[in-house]
Design an enzyme around this catalytic site. Structure first.
Site, PDB file in Angstrom:
ATOM      1  N   ARG A 181       3.934  11.015  21.029  1.00 62.61           N
ATOM      2  CA  ARG A 181       5.076  11.931  21.102  1.00 62.61           C
ATOM      3  C   ARG A 181       5.026  12.828  22.338  1.00 62.61           C
ATOM      4  NH1 ARG A 181       5.562  13.467  14.702  1.00 62.61           N
ATOM      5  NH2 ARG A 181       6.878  11.705  14.197  1.00 62.61           N
TER       6      ARG A 181
ATOM      7  N   LYS B 258      11.531   0.408  -2.073  1.00 56.76           N
ATOM      8  CA  LYS B 258      12.539   0.646  -3.106  1.00 56.76           C
ATOM      9  C   LYS B 258      13.956   0.491  -2.611  1.00 56.76           C
ATOM     10  CE  LYS B 258       9.846   3.811  -5.854  1.00 56.76           C
ATOM     11  NZ  LYS B 258       9.671   5.195  -6.265  1.00 56.76           N
TER      12      LYS B 258
ATOM     13  N   GLY C 234       9.859   4.474   9.548  1.00 57.53           N
ATOM     14  CA  GLY C 234       8.407   4.496   9.326  1.00 57.53           C
ATOM     15  C   GLY C 234       7.649   3.191   9.351  1.00 57.53           C
TER      16      GLY C 234
ATOM     17  N   GLY D  59      12.871   9.999   9.699  1.00 57.56           N
ATOM     18  CA  GLY D  59      13.949  10.537   8.868  1.00 57.56           C
ATOM     19  C   GLY D  59      15.274  10.600   9.603  1.00 57.56           C
TER      20      GLY D  59
HETATM   21  P1  AMP Z   1       9.465   2.030   2.716  1.00 57.09           P
HETATM   22  O1  AMP Z   1       8.790   3.325   3.053  1.00 57.09           O
HETATM   23  O2  AMP Z   1      10.471   2.141   1.636  1.00 57.09           O
HETATM   24  O3  AMP Z   1       9.955   1.313   3.951  1.00 57.09           O
HETATM   25  O4  AMP Z   1       8.344   1.119   2.040  1.00 57.09           O
HETATM   26  C1  AMP Z   1       7.240   0.637   2.753  1.00 57.09           C
HETATM   27  C2  AMP Z   1       6.195   0.211   1.770  1.00 57.09           C
HETATM   28  O5  AMP Z   1       6.698  -0.774   0.923  1.00 57.09           O
HETATM   29  C3  AMP Z   1       4.981  -0.370   2.434  1.00 57.09           C
HETATM   30  O6  AMP Z   1       3.892   0.477   2.236  1.00 57.09           O
HETATM   31  C4  AMP Z   1       4.793  -1.710   1.732  1.00 57.09           C
HETATM   32  O7  AMP Z   1       3.462  -1.973   1.377  1.00 57.09           O
HETATM   33  C5  AMP Z   1       5.633  -1.555   0.482  1.00 57.09           C
HETATM   34  N1  AMP Z   1       6.079  -2.862  -0.038  1.00 57.09           N
HETATM   35  C6  AMP Z   1       6.632  -3.857   0.639  1.00 57.09           C
HETATM   36  N2  AMP Z   1       6.861  -4.915  -0.147  1.00 57.09           N
HETATM   37  C7  AMP Z   1       6.444  -4.581  -1.385  1.00 57.09           C
HETATM   38  C8  AMP Z   1       6.383  -5.258  -2.633  1.00 57.09           C
HETATM   39  N3  AMP Z   1       6.846  -6.504  -2.750  1.00 57.09           N
HETATM   40  N4  AMP Z   1       5.873  -4.606  -3.692  1.00 57.09           N
HETATM   41  C9  AMP Z   1       5.415  -3.352  -3.552  1.00 57.09           C
HETATM   42  N5  AMP Z   1       5.432  -2.654  -2.400  1.00 57.09           N
HETATM   43  C10 AMP Z   1       5.934  -3.259  -1.313  1.00 57.09           C
END
Ligand code: AMP
Length: 396
Positions: free
Chosen positions: A35, A198, A354, A377
Site C-alpha cells: 500500500r 456465501k 479479498g 470493501g
Molecule cells: P469470500 O470472503 O466470501 O470471498 O469467501 C472466501 C472463502 O470462501 C475462502 O476462505 C474459501 O476457503 C471459502 N470457500 C470457497 N469455497 C468453499 C466451499 N466450497 N466450502 C466452504 N468454503 C469455501
C-alpha cells in the site's frame, strides 16, 4: 474537478489522503509495504512539481484516542526507504505541532501526520475536524481507494474545503478506470466469476452483474445453495437455507436477461474440512450424505476455463473452492491461469475483493492480469453498484 497530470503544484502544500493501513509485526515493522509503494507515484508527482506533501492516513482500529501500537511513526522508516528521502512526522494530525510543521514545510518535502483515527471525529465524518485538517494544505488529493466507500472526515467531508483544488491520485484513478472499463465500457463477451463462501454476501453483486455480463460463473461455497435450490442433494456442503428462493430468482433472472449462468456441474467432495480429507469427484447435485463440496470438479473447471478464454472482459471476485488447502485449489488455480492467459491474448481483466486477490498472489499471477484492486470493501460496494462517498466528493 482537477487532474493530477496537469495541475500546477509549485509552492502548494498538498494534503494527500493515502491508505497506509499496513500490517506490522510484533517489532512494529511493516510486513507488507504494497500500500505504501502504491502511493509513491502520486507523492513523487507533487514533489516533482515543486509542491510539498502532507500525508494523512489511518492505521488499524484504535478504539478511544491514541494507542502507541497504532502510531504511524512505525512506518516512517519504510516510507523514507521507498521514497529515497527523509520525511517529517507530526505526533498529532491536528493542533499546534501539525500546523507549525505544515506551515514551515518547504517545497519538495514530505510531512506525515499521526493516525487520523486517534480522533473519533474521523470516522464520524465530523466537519469541524475535517476543516482543521483542510487548513493544513492548499490542495486535496484522495488516493485511498480502500476507504473510498466511507464518508469519513479525511476521505470525503474534507473535499468541500477545496472546491477548485481537489483531485484523485494515480492509484484511485487506476481503480476507477479499471472497474468502469468492466462495468460501464466493456468489450463483449464479458465474463464475471463470482465465488467465495456465501451467497448472502455476494447477492447484490450478482444481481448487479446480471445487467452487465454475458457469462456468470458461480463457484465456491455458494454453489451448494444454488444446487439445493434446484433440488439437488448436497450432503453436508455449506448452504444458506434462507437464500434458496433468492437463488432460484437469480436463475430465472439470468434466463430472462440471456445471461449464461454457469453453476458447476461437478464437485470435488471431501469427508471432512481438511487438506488430508478423503475426496471423490461427483455430480454437484448428487453429493453423498456426510460429504461436502470443497472445490469445483474437473468438468466444471474445463467449462469455466473455456468461457474465460473466449472472453474479452473478465471480472473475478471470490475463489472457486477452499484454495487455501492444496487439495482444493485446482478450480481456483485453473481460473487464475485462464484469466492470465486471456489477458495475454488481449482481454481486459480485473481481480477484485479479498480472497481472489490473495489467490492470484498465491499463484504468482498478479502481474499477468490487467488490474488487481487494492480496495476490498470499496471494490465490493462499487461492484454492487453503490456510489462511493470518497469518489463522489471529488467528482461533485
Ligand atoms: P469470500 O470472503 O466470501 O470471498 O469467501 C472466501 C472463502 O470462501 C475462502 O476462505 C474459501 O476457503 C471459502 N470457500 C470457497 N469455497 C468453499 C466451499 N466450497 N466450502 C466452504 N468454503 C469455501
Amino acid at each position: 474537478m482537477q487532474n493530477i497530470d496537469n495541475y500546477d503544484f509549485s509552492s502548494k502544500k498538498v494534503l494527500i489522503r493515502v491508505d497506509f493501513n499496513v500490517p506490522l509485526n510484533e517489532a512494529f515493522e511493516v510486513t507488507d509495504n504494497t500500500r505504501i509503494k502504491a502511493a509513491i507515484p502520486t507523492i513523487k508527482k507533487v514533489l516533482a512539481g515543486s509542491g510539498s506533501v502532507i500525508l494523512m492516513s489511518h492505521l488499524g482500529r484504535p478504539k478511544n484516542g491514541p494507542e502507541a501500537k497504532f502510531s504511524l511513526q512505525h512506518i516512517v522508516a519504510e516510507i523514507e526507504t521507498l521514497l529515497g528521502n527523509s520525511i517529517d512526522f507530526a505526533s498529532d494530525c491536528i493542533g499546534k505541532e501539525a500546523q507549525e510543521k505544515a506551515a514551515n514545510l518547504e517545497s519538495g518535502k514530505v510531512l506525515l501526520l499521526e493516525n487520523l483515527r486517534f480522533y473519533r471525529e474521523e470516522t464520524k465524518g465530523d466537519s469541524e475536524f475535517a476543516s482543521k485538517l483542510a487548513k493544513l494544505g492548499d490542495v486535496y488529493i484522495n488516493d485511498a481507494f480502500g476507504t473510498a466507500h466511507r464518508a469519513h472526515a479525511s476521505t470525503a467531508i474534507i473535499a468541500s474545503s477545496f472546491p477548485n483544488d481537489k483531485m484523485f491520485g494515480y492509484l484511485i484513478n487506476k481503480e476507477i478506470k479499471s472497474v468502469s472499463q468492466v462495468m460501464e465500457n466493456s468489450v463483449a463477451p464479458v465474463t464475471a466469476i463470482v465465488g467465495g463462501a456465501k451467497v448472502s454476501s455476494k447477492i447484490v453483486i450478482i444481481e448487479n452483474l446480471l445487467d452487465k455480463v454475458d457469462n456468470l460463473i458461480i463457484g465456491g461455497g455458494m454453489t451448494y445453495t444454488f444446487a439445493k435450490a434446484l433440488g439437488g442433494n448436497i450432503g453436508s456442503s455449506l448452504v444458506e437455507d434462507d437464500y434458496l428462493e433468492l437463488a432460484l430468482d437469480i436463475i430465472e433472472k439470468a434466463k430472462s436477461k440471456n445471461v449464461n449462468l454457469m453453476i458447476p456441474a461437478d464437485t470435488i467432495a471431501a469427508d471432512s474440512f481438511s487438506n488430508e480429507a478423503n475426496t471423490q469427484s461427483c455430480n454437484t447435485n448428487e453429493i453423498p450424505e456426510g460429504w461436502m463440496g470443497l472445490d469445483v470438479g474437473e468438468k466444471a473447471s474445463t467449462e469455466n476455463v473455456a468461457s474465460v478464454l473466449s472472453s474479452k472482459t473478465i471480472l473475478w471476485n471470490g475463489p472457486m473452492g477452499v484454495f487455501e488447502m492444496e487439495t482444493f485449489q485446482n478450480g481456483t488455480k485453473s481460473i487464475a491461469l485462464a484469466v492470465a492467459e486471456a489477458t495475454q491474448n488481449g482481454a481486459f481483466s480485473v481481480i477484485g475483493g479479498g480472497d481472489s486477490v490473495a489467490a492470484i498472489n498465491q499463484f504468482n499471477l498478479a502481474d499477468k492480469v490487467s488490474h488487481v484492486s487494492t480496495g476490498g470493501g470499496a471494490m465490493l460496494e462499487y461492484l454492487e453498484g453503490k456510489s462511493l462517498p470518497g469518489i463522489e466528493a471529488i467528482l461533485n
